[in-house]
Scaffold this motif. Structure first.
Motif, PDB file in Angstrom:
ATOM      1  N   UNK A 220       0.808  -1.217   0.000  1.00  0.00           N
ATOM      2  CA  UNK A 220       0.000   0.000   0.000  1.00  0.00           C
ATOM      3  C   UNK A 220       0.840   1.265   0.000  1.00  0.00           C
ATOM      4  N   UNK A 221       1.819   1.361   0.905  1.00  0.00           N
ATOM      5  CA  UNK A 221       2.601   2.591   1.054  1.00  0.00           C
ATOM      6  C   UNK A 221       3.817   2.635   0.142  1.00  0.00           C
ATOM      7  N   UNK A 222       4.230   1.477  -0.380  1.00  0.00           N
ATOM      8  CA  UNK A 222       5.435   1.332  -1.210  1.00  0.00           C
ATOM      9  C   UNK A 222       6.726   1.591  -0.416  1.00  0.00           C
ATOM     10  N   UNK A 223       6.621   1.685   0.902  1.00  0.00           N
ATOM     11  CA  UNK A 223       7.805   1.844   1.743  1.00  0.00           C
ATOM     12  C   UNK A 223       8.632   0.565   1.709  1.00  0.00           C
ATOM     13  N   UNK A 294      -0.973  -7.186   4.702  1.00  0.00           N
ATOM     14  CA  UNK A 294      -1.048  -7.721   3.356  1.00  0.00           C
ATOM     15  C   UNK A 294       0.127  -8.645   3.048  1.00  0.00           C
ATOM     16  N   UNK A 295      -0.067  -9.505   2.060  1.00  0.00           N
ATOM     17  CA  UNK A 295       1.020 -10.326   1.543  1.00  0.00           C
ATOM     18  C   UNK A 295       1.903  -9.458   0.650  1.00  0.00           C
ATOM     19  N   UNK A 296       3.223  -9.508   0.901  1.00  0.00           N
ATOM     20  CA  UNK A 296       4.161  -8.743   0.086  1.00  0.00           C
ATOM     21  C   UNK A 296       4.552  -9.528  -1.159  1.00  0.00           C
ATOM     22  N   UNK A 297       4.955 -10.779  -0.935  1.00  0.00           N
ATOM     23  CA  UNK A 297       5.477 -11.577  -2.038  1.00  0.00           C
ATOM     24  C   UNK A 297       5.338 -13.044  -1.721  1.00  0.00           C
ATOM     25  N   UNK A 298       5.550 -13.864  -2.731  1.00  0.00           N
ATOM     26  CA  UNK A 298       5.542 -15.318  -2.601  1.00  0.00           C
ATOM     27  C   UNK A 298       6.974 -15.792  -2.757  1.00  0.00           C
ATOM     28  N   UNK A 314       3.644  -8.034   5.451  1.00  0.00           N
ATOM     29  CA  UNK A 314       4.168  -6.704   5.781  1.00  0.00           C
ATOM     30  C   UNK A 314       3.986  -6.316   7.244  1.00  0.00           C
ATOM     31  N   UNK A 315       4.149  -7.268   8.134  1.00  0.00           N
ATOM     32  CA  UNK A 315       4.121  -7.002   9.568  1.00  0.00           C
ATOM     33  C   UNK A 315       5.209  -7.831  10.235  1.00  0.00           C
ATOM     34  N   UNK A 374      -5.723 -23.343   2.212  1.00  0.00           N
ATOM     35  CA  UNK A 374      -6.117 -22.377   1.200  1.00  0.00           C
ATOM     36  C   UNK A 374      -7.057 -23.048   0.213  1.00  0.00           C
ATOM     37  N   UNK A 375      -8.249 -22.486   0.056  1.00  0.00           N
ATOM     38  CA  UNK A 375      -9.210 -23.068  -0.880  1.00  0.00           C
ATOM     39  C   UNK A 375      -9.044 -22.471  -2.273  1.00  0.00           C
ATOM     40  N   UNK A 376      -8.367 -21.327  -2.369  1.00  0.00           N
ATOM     41  CA  UNK A 376      -8.126 -20.679  -3.653  1.00  0.00           C
ATOM     42  C   UNK A 376      -6.720 -20.098  -3.655  1.00  0.00           C
ATOM     43  N   UNK A 377      -6.108 -19.909  -4.825  1.00  0.00           N
ATOM     44  CA  UNK A 377      -4.789 -19.262  -4.880  1.00  0.00           C
ATOM     45  C   UNK A 377      -4.861 -17.832  -4.357  1.00  0.00           C
ATOM     46  N   UNK A 378      -3.764 -17.384  -3.745  1.00  0.00           N
ATOM     47  CA  UNK A 378      -3.664 -16.015  -3.257  1.00  0.00           C
ATOM     48  C   UNK A 378      -2.493 -15.333  -3.953  1.00  0.00           C
ATOM     49  N   UNK A 379      -2.499 -13.998  -3.916  1.00  0.00           N
ATOM     50  CA  UNK A 379      -1.501 -13.211  -4.629  1.00  0.00           C
ATOM     51  C   UNK A 379      -0.973 -12.107  -3.735  1.00  0.00           C
ATOM     52  N   UNK A 380       0.204 -11.546  -4.041  1.00  0.00           N
ATOM     53  CA  UNK A 380       0.676 -10.367  -3.313  1.00  0.00           C
ATOM     54  C   UNK A 380      -0.404  -9.280  -3.324  1.00  0.00           C
ATOM     55  N   UNK A 381      -0.588  -8.650  -2.174  1.00  0.00           N
ATOM     56  CA  UNK A 381      -1.640  -7.653  -2.027  1.00  0.00           C
ATOM     57  C   UNK A 381      -2.860  -8.185  -1.311  1.00  0.00           C
ATOM     58  N   UNK A 382      -3.092  -9.512  -1.333  1.00  0.00           N
ATOM     59  CA  UNK A 382      -4.172 -10.090  -0.542  1.00  0.00           C
ATOM     60  C   UNK A 382      -3.863  -9.853   0.939  1.00  0.00           C
ATOM     61  N   UNK A 383      -4.883  -9.857   1.764  1.00  0.00           N
ATOM     62  CA  UNK A 383      -4.680  -9.413   3.131  1.00  0.00           C
ATOM     63  C   UNK A 383      -4.846 -10.545   4.138  1.00  0.00           C
ATOM     64  N   UNK A 384      -4.472 -10.247   5.382  1.00  0.00           N
ATOM     65  CA  UNK A 384      -4.655 -11.175   6.493  1.00  0.00           C
ATOM     66  C   UNK A 384      -5.170 -10.404   7.704  1.00  0.00           C
ATOM     67  N   UNK A 385      -5.813 -11.131   8.613  1.00  0.00           N
ATOM     68  CA  UNK A 385      -6.297 -10.562   9.867  1.00  0.00           C
ATOM     69  C   UNK A 385      -6.106 -11.617  10.960  1.00  0.00           C
TER      70      UNK A 385
END
Length: 387
Positions: A220-223, A294-298, A314-315, A374-385
């Motif tokens: 999100x922030x590109x930091x 969020x997921x940064x990378x795989x 990213x945490x 995981x029931x479906x593929x995920x990508x960078x940018x998908x989130x977690x809680x």
């Protein structure tokens, strides 16, 4: 005290009591007895006497389960409880028989007993029903993995990454010793072959080799949150170099022998000392406070990821992330158009929960996690809680 309050306190107490039981590092695992406070012991004993509400059981919880080789406490928890990370409660359900949740072995029978709207887990004898339970004496074991006891999670999925998946706070590898030449002028060097290194090895003899540190940016922030170094292999120093006596004399580089490779070693690859074994608790537990990210990378540069793959998030420690945290994984909802109306209204579909993450390595602002479900593929940018 209400039932939800009691269950929350019981979970925290049991987690704390069990958190020190499994210490695992790159070189193996050790079962350790950590002190339990009187309050924790009292709460755990209360849980042991009462059991858990039937509403906490999995809808398809079996009457019994014989522990199989290859089982994990995570697998068994999924059989009996709705929330797999709450497996320490299997111990709390019957403390007298299951003294240590990490010392459960193939061939043992776990029997689910339901009484008065609550459930307890007891140890049974092979071929016996719930009435054929036995009381086990505590057994002291020194090494979890070597004595056949089952682990809490599939450790073989993360062990290769404990020293390979590395995040540096700055691009300090630019100043690290580097490969400057290869044996007989080869372009690439394989296992068992020699390469030559320039730089201060600081007395170390065992090294990891890395290539092309890449910045990890917040989606999100590109930091820049850190630099992920691509693991190449490992090497041992075989001969110490010598500095040049003056500007007219050539220096003698140090010699290393490549001991293992993920990919072939080349000129320009950087060296970092192999760290001491990083022993850390791997008890699955939810975060104590709300968290999201969020997921940064795989890991491995794939575009999407599924079950049993590694992702960077990213945490990190600065955000309260701990080893062992279980996180809910959400796939970002896509944009769509309402094709049933003339206005062709733009739609943003809601995010969908698709699985669970298990955090196993934590840095300041970045962590690595295993996709447990995981029931479906995920990508960078998908989130977690929090789950």
């Amino acid at each position: 005290m209400s039932a939800p309050q009691f269950n929350a306190i019981a979970r925290r107490s049991l987690m704390a009591a069990a958190a020190g039981a499994l210490l695992m590092g790159a070189g193996g695992a050790v079962a350790v007895n950590y002190p339990v406070t009187p309050g924790q012991r009292g709460t755990a004993e209360q849980v042991a006497q009462q059991g858990v509400p039937l509403s906490e059981l999995s809808p398809n919880a079996p009457e019994s389960h014989t522990v199989q080789r290859g089982d994990t406490l995570w697998d068994i928890s999924k059989l009996f409880l709705k929330s797999p990370w709450r497996w320490p409660e299997l111990w709390g359900m019957n403390m007298q028989q299951i003294r240590n949740p990490h010392l459960i072995y193939p061939g043992q029978v776990l029997v689910l007993v339901k009484e008065g709207g609550r459930a307890r887990l007891v140890m049974g004898q092979p071929g016996a029903g719930a009435g054929g339970t036995v009381k086990l004496s505590p057994r002291s074991r020194a090494n979890l993995l070597d004595n056949g006891a089952i682990a809490s999670i599939p450790l073989h999925l993360i062990s290769p990454f404990l020293n390979e998946a590395v995040v540096f706070n700055t691009n300090e590898l630019e100043r690290s010793p580097r490969v400057v030449a290869t044996q007989e002028g080869r372009v690439l060097v394989s296992r068992g072959e020699t390469a030559y290194v320039r730089g201060d090895l600081q007395g170390a003899r065992e090294f990891r080799l890395f290539r092309e540190p890449l910045p990890l940016r917040d989606p999100s922030t590109k930091q820049i949150l850190g630099y992920e170094a691509k693991f190449v292999g490992t090497a041992s120093q075989t001969r110490e170099g010598a500095p040049a006596a003056d500007s007219k004399q050539a220096l003698v580089p140090s010699s290393i022998m490549v001991t293992s490779i993920r990919q072939e070693v080349g000129v320009g690859d950087r060296l970092a000392p192999v760290p001491a074994h990083d022993y850390s608790a791997y008890v699955p537990h939810p975060p104590s406070a709300p968290i999201s990210g969020q997921l940064i990378s795989i890991y491995g540069e794939a575009l999407t990821a599924g079950q049993n793959q590694i992702v960077a998030i990213n945490r990190g420690t600065k955000d309260g992330v701990e080893r062992g945290h279980v996180l809910a994984l959400w796939r970002a909802g896509t944009n769509s158009v309402d094709r049933t109306s003339e206005d062709r209204q733009l739609l943003k579909l809601p995010d969908e929960r698709v699985g669970l993450l298990f955090v196993f390595r934590v840095f300041d602002q970045v962590s690595y996690a295993l996709i447990l479900q995981s029931v479906d593929p995920v990508s960078p940018g998908d989130r977690f809680t929090q789950p």
